[in-house]
Design a protein around this motif. Structure first.
Motif, mmCIF file in Angstrom:
data_model
loop_
_atom_site.group_PDB
_atom_site.id
_atom_site.type_symbol
_atom_site.label_atom_id
_atom_site.label_comp_id
_atom_site.label_asym_id
_atom_site.label_seq_id
_atom_site.Cartn_x
_atom_site.Cartn_y
_atom_site.Cartn_z
ATOM 1 N N LYS A 37 0.830 -1.205 0.000
ATOM 2 C CA LYS A 37 0.000 0.000 0.000
ATOM 3 C C LYS A 37 0.867 1.259 0.000
ATOM 4 O O LYS A 37 0.613 2.207 -0.750
ATOM 5 N N THR A 38 1.899 1.268 0.821
ATOM 6 C CA THR A 38 2.809 2.410 0.879
ATOM 7 C C THR A 38 3.541 2.588 -0.443
ATOM 8 O O THR A 38 3.686 3.708 -0.937
ATOM 9 N N PHE A 39 3.971 1.491 -1.034
ATOM 10 C CA PHE A 39 4.675 1.555 -2.312
ATOM 11 C C PHE A 39 3.778 2.146 -3.395
ATOM 12 O O PHE A 39 4.200 3.023 -4.150
ATOM 13 N N LYS A 40 2.536 1.696 -3.463
ATOM 14 C CA LYS A 40 1.605 2.228 -4.468
ATOM 15 C C LYS A 40 1.354 3.711 -4.248
ATOM 16 O O LYS A 40 1.278 4.484 -5.203
ATOM 17 N N LYS A 41 1.214 4.112 -2.983
ATOM 18 C CA LYS A 41 0.976 5.523 -2.676
ATOM 19 C C LYS A 41 2.155 6.375 -3.123
ATOM 20 O O LYS A 41 1.982 7.439 -3.711
ATOM 21 N N GLU A 42 3.354 5.913 -2.852
ATOM 22 C CA GLU A 42 4.548 6.661 -3.239
ATOM 23 C C GLU A 42 4.703 6.728 -4.755
ATOM 24 O O GLU A 42 5.207 7.715 -5.284
ATOM 25 N N MET A 43 4.288 5.700 -5.444
ATOM 26 C CA MET A 43 4.380 5.701 -6.905
ATOM 27 C C MET A 43 3.405 6.704 -7.511
ATOM 28 O O MET A 43 3.670 7.272 -8.564
ATOM 29 N N GLU A 44 2.270 6.931 -6.850
ATOM 30 C CA GLU A 44 1.282 7.872 -7.360
ATOM 31 C C GLU A 44 1.677 9.322 -7.093
ATOM 32 O O GLU A 44 1.318 10.213 -7.849
ATOM 33 N N ASP A 45 2.384 9.567 -6.007
ATOM 34 C CA ASP A 45 2.786 10.928 -5.663
ATOM 35 C C ASP A 45 3.811 11.447 -6.659
ATOM 36 O O ASP A 45 4.664 10.718 -7.132
ATOM 37 N N GLU A 46 3.696 12.729 -6.952
ATOM 38 C CA GLU A 46 4.670 13.342 -7.843
ATOM 39 C C GLU A 46 5.925 13.686 -7.056
ATOM 40 O O GLU A 46 5.859 14.136 -5.921
ATOM 41 N N THR A 47 7.048 13.503 -7.683
ATOM 42 C CA THR A 47 8.298 13.900 -7.052
ATOM 43 C C THR A 47 8.521 15.385 -7.319
ATOM 44 O O THR A 47 7.952 15.949 -8.248
#
Length: 71
Positions: A37-47
């Motif tokens: 879940k954390t990995f998916k959330k981080e992938m969706e966030d823009e850097t």
């Protein structure tokens, strides 16, 4: 060389229960779920780099539109 049958999966499950214990398995599954879940959330966030590039491209397109209107 075929796929695993139900008997094979039951043996694998029994070995896992013996290795980790019945109480640890839900904890392990919960940890894996949180990690995914954390990995998916981080992938969706823009850097920050993506935000800067996005802002630059918007600025450039605005400038191009203004120069087109002036012509």
């Amino acid at each position: 060389m075929g796929s695993f049958s139900m008997g094979h999966w039951l043996i694998v499950l029994a070995i896992i229960v013996l290795l980790f214990g019945a109480k640890k398995i839900p904890e392990l599954a919960k940890g894996v779920g949180k990690g995914i879940k954390t990995f998916k959330k981080e992938m969706e966030d823009e850097t920050p780099v993506e935000k800067i590039e996005k802002a630059d491209s918007e600025t450039q397109s605005t400038k191009q539109n203004e120069t087109t209107k002036n012509v």
